[in-house]
Design a protein around this motif. Sequence first.
Motif, short mmCIF file in Angstrom:
data_model
loop_
_atom_site.label_atom_id
_atom_site.label_comp_id
_atom_site.label_asym_id
_atom_site.label_seq_id
_atom_site.Cartn_x
_atom_site.Cartn_y
_atom_site.Cartn_z
N THR A 45 0.84 -1.21 0.00
CA THR A 45 0.00 0.00 0.00
C THR A 45 0.87 1.25 0.00
O THR A 45 0.66 2.18 -0.79
N ASN B 135 -5.84 6.40 -5.81
CA ASN B 135 -7.17 6.91 -5.46
C ASN B 135 -8.06 5.80 -4.92
O ASN B 135 -8.84 6.02 -3.98
N ILE B 136 -7.96 4.62 -5.51
CA ILE B 136 -8.76 3.49 -5.01
C ILE B 136 -8.34 3.18 -3.57
O ILE B 136 -9.17 3.02 -2.68
N ALA B 137 -7.02 3.14 -3.37
CA ALA B 137 -6.52 2.84 -2.01
C ALA B 137 -7.03 3.90 -1.02
O ALA B 137 -7.43 3.57 0.10
N MET B 138 -7.05 5.16 -1.46
CA MET B 138 -7.51 6.21 -0.55
C MET B 138 -9.00 6.07 -0.24
O MET B 138 -9.44 6.35 0.88
N SER B 139 -9.79 5.62 -1.24
CA SER B 139 -11.22 5.47 -0.95
C SER B 139 -11.43 4.32 0.05
O SER B 139 -12.32 4.40 0.91
N TRP B 140 -10.60 3.29 -0.03
CA TRP B 140 -10.70 2.23 0.98
C TRP B 140 -10.25 2.74 2.34
O TRP B 140 -10.84 2.43 3.37
N PHE B 141 -9.18 3.55 2.31
CA PHE B 141 -8.64 4.14 3.53
C PHE B 141 -9.72 4.94 4.26
O PHE B 141 -9.91 4.81 5.47
N ASN B 142 -10.48 5.73 3.48
CA ASN B 142 -11.52 6.56 4.08
C ASN B 142 -12.63 5.70 4.68
O ASN B 142 -13.20 6.03 5.73
N LEU B 143 -12.94 4.59 4.01
CA LEU B 143 -13.96 3.70 4.56
C LEU B 143 -13.50 3.09 5.88
O LEU B 143 -14.27 3.00 6.84
N LEU B 144 -12.23 2.70 5.89
CA LEU B 144 -11.70 2.14 7.14
C LEU B 144 -11.73 3.18 8.25
O LEU B 144 -12.01 2.86 9.41
N ALA B 145 -11.46 4.44 7.87
CA ALA B 145 -11.50 5.52 8.87
C ALA B 145 -12.91 5.64 9.45
O ALA B 145 -13.07 5.89 10.64
N ALA B 146 -13.92 5.46 8.59
CA ALA B 146 -15.30 5.52 9.07
C ALA B 146 -15.57 4.35 10.03
O ALA B 146 -16.22 4.52 11.07
N PHE B 147 -15.05 3.18 9.67
CA PHE B 147 -15.26 2.02 10.56
C PHE B 147 -14.50 2.19 11.87
O PHE B 147 -14.87 1.61 12.89
N ALA B 148 -13.44 2.99 11.82
CA ALA B 148 -12.69 3.25 13.05
C ALA B 148 -13.58 3.98 14.07
O ALA B 148 -13.46 3.76 15.27
#
Lengths: 287, 297, 242
Positions: C13, C31-44
Amino acid sequence: MLDFLQHLDRRWIFFLMFIAVAVPLIMGTTFPEVPSDQVMAVFDAVDNLPDGSNVVMALDYDPASQGELQPMASAFARHCAIKKHNIYFMTLWPQGISMIQNSIGILQDEYPETYKGKYGTKYVNLGFRAGNEGVIKLVVEDLKKSYSTDIHGTNLDNIPLTKNLKNIQQVDLLCNVSAGYPGSQEWVLYGSSPFDIPTVVGCTGVQAPIMLPYIPDQLTGMLAAIKGAAEYEQAIINAYPELENNPNAKEGLVRMGPQLVAHLLLISLIFLGNVIYFWERKQGLHQ
Amino acid sequence: MKQSTLIWTILMVAGGAFLLFQASKGNGRVYVREIPVEAQASQPEGEEQVYRWTRYQQVTEAEKGEPDVRFSLSRTLGLWVAAFSTLAIFSFLYGDNPIYKFTESVFVGVSAAYAMVVAFWTEIMTNLYAKLLPGLARITFYPDIDSTARPDYLYLIPLVLSILLLWRLSPKGSWIARWPLAFFIGATAGIRLISYLETDFVGQLQSTVMPFIVFASDGSLLWIKSLRNTIFIVGVVSCMIYFFFSIEHEGVVKYISRLGIWFLMVTFGASFAYTVMGRIALLSGRLVFLFNDWLGI
Amino acid sequence: MKRTIPLLISAITGFVLIGTAFIPLFVDWGNIAMSWFNLLAAFAFILGGGNLLKMQLQKISAQQPGWGYAAVTLIAFFITLFVGLAKVGVHPNVKFPEFAWSGDYLQEDGVFWWLFEYIFTPLSATMFALLAFYISSAAFRAFRAKNTEATILLIIAVIILLGRTYASVWLTGWFPDEFIIGESGIKYSDFNLQNLSEIIMEDFTTPGMRAIKIGIALGVASTSLKVLLGVDRSYLGSDQEA
């Protein structure tokens, strides 16, 4: 006397601070402000844009910092409204959604001819997305990967302002009001500096010294703390005297009264504290 | 009676009397304007379907006599709850007490749930649910989604990673949460490495490269500008030398690093002053609420 | 499994995201990695809520001192969560009134909005407002001119505190607008408190901060590299973890 001060209950100091802030607030004392060069850089960045330019308003703060930052955010909203700019609101703070509502309230109540009923054509509320700098990375490259809908769930492709917006590199100015992380520094690190997006920020006193080194190469200008807000309000009033009669446009100016008295109190406390310290040292209490 | 109890009692009685007096004058009440909303169904079944409800907009007290303006019980109650909460937190200044502890506990609960709800509706629903199940999202929460949108199965990866992250709460097998964590840490490291080097290292060095001696276009020496540039460069270099711990701070280095410390002290002094400024502004903000919004002074 | 895969995930990554600065092909992947990153941040955020729940429940079940407050926290937590997720009191989106759930969860007059506006806002704002009192008490008790460095810090703080208010005009506004020595370009008024505080900020604070920034940038870069190369594995925790 010094003995009394040495053992002073700190609640008396709290009480003095309360009085120092409360009395000038109740009296509504204001002082004339002269906008500094730094504040004028912010003013010019908004004002020199042609009317109807596209401005991203990133309001990254929460109620905890509202006392310090709301005057700035309101002043930004008013200034952009006077210039009839198209505004894209967004926030990196979950609590920032209500802060955006405050700014939208100003647009609708004070500038209804430009903004009332013009959602989507004059302003749009993108709301919050999680991910801190991750969101900035996306909005500067591919906005719709992060924001596929606005705050009301409307598809960005169906909103006139956002239909053809690929990323925020296309906007004319980025205004950021920030209370910490994520905020001004991240916008500079991931937005304005690598992509040369013209950016102005308004930030808390804590952040102000941290942001200074970015000016002017990586950041166009900064409003530092409540003093910056008051000077900015004054700059707008100087240029658009019709605001002189709007008490809401002087929120920051009114707060400078308590600042003056409280600063003087604090300096007196530091001075008194040191008098006690040197007296104690003379008595041989500090070896 | 203990001294503190006496002070509390006097404060409470005086405060209560003042509040009653203010309330009797009509302060601390919120008025709203009723705005009828008429919405037409986007996809009417058969004849035209119209949905009606009322929206409320807060107005100033001066407008309370107007025909569509009425007293709002829920917002007035809210205003008093907000005022009580403010005073309850301020009560900590006198000393720790059960009312403060109660409001603090409420704050912790509300803020954690608030963050969860916002994250759920803004990121998880729009960027995961609507991407994986656009059809279902369209008929439930997001009717505006493009009807041609197809499921993006790539989003199964962050879904799995997210579930693994939540696995951390389970008593067994919580090590699996290291996978999403590793993704998170790796991504953070990746974006920070480049950005910090580009903006805070190269960018800051570039901005510091300036002439010691500056001449005007007519060839005359601009000595004030030259002096300021020199102070600036000396400041940056001396502070950096102070941070350079790999060499012994002896001889010339000792003096330069001492100069660096002085520059840093100026920096911290200014930071302290700005912090004070900020804190006082926060207090003003709160008192403005109490005095203007609640007490109407 | 427990350590190698996470190390691989973080390295891949991280290097893909570093590559976005140099290789155009990587930009989309980034950009795809960042969109996953943001989702994980929401789950955090959800993980955070879950952790709070777990801790408070443990406190209650063990009847630790103050467990009643833990119960208050839980009640506040569940009420807020319920009204937020169920969109209690929220009207549908005006454009799509037939979709009952299409309204904005933080709509004005909804219960969730009420909780935010009248409970969260005053509580969080007042918590931070308390700092004004504590900083004044600290100023009285802790800021002592013990040595040269502390004295410099205090003098600068006082100049800035005065220079950023109208006190600067009262105290030094009378400095004449005349040159100090001949046509030197420096006037007495350049040293009034307002100008002096600006000079301090621009010529002394900025270089100090710049040096700190350069130092932090190098620190962040080296830490990031250590993480990506697997030299620093502290984020993986211990092997004893369940």
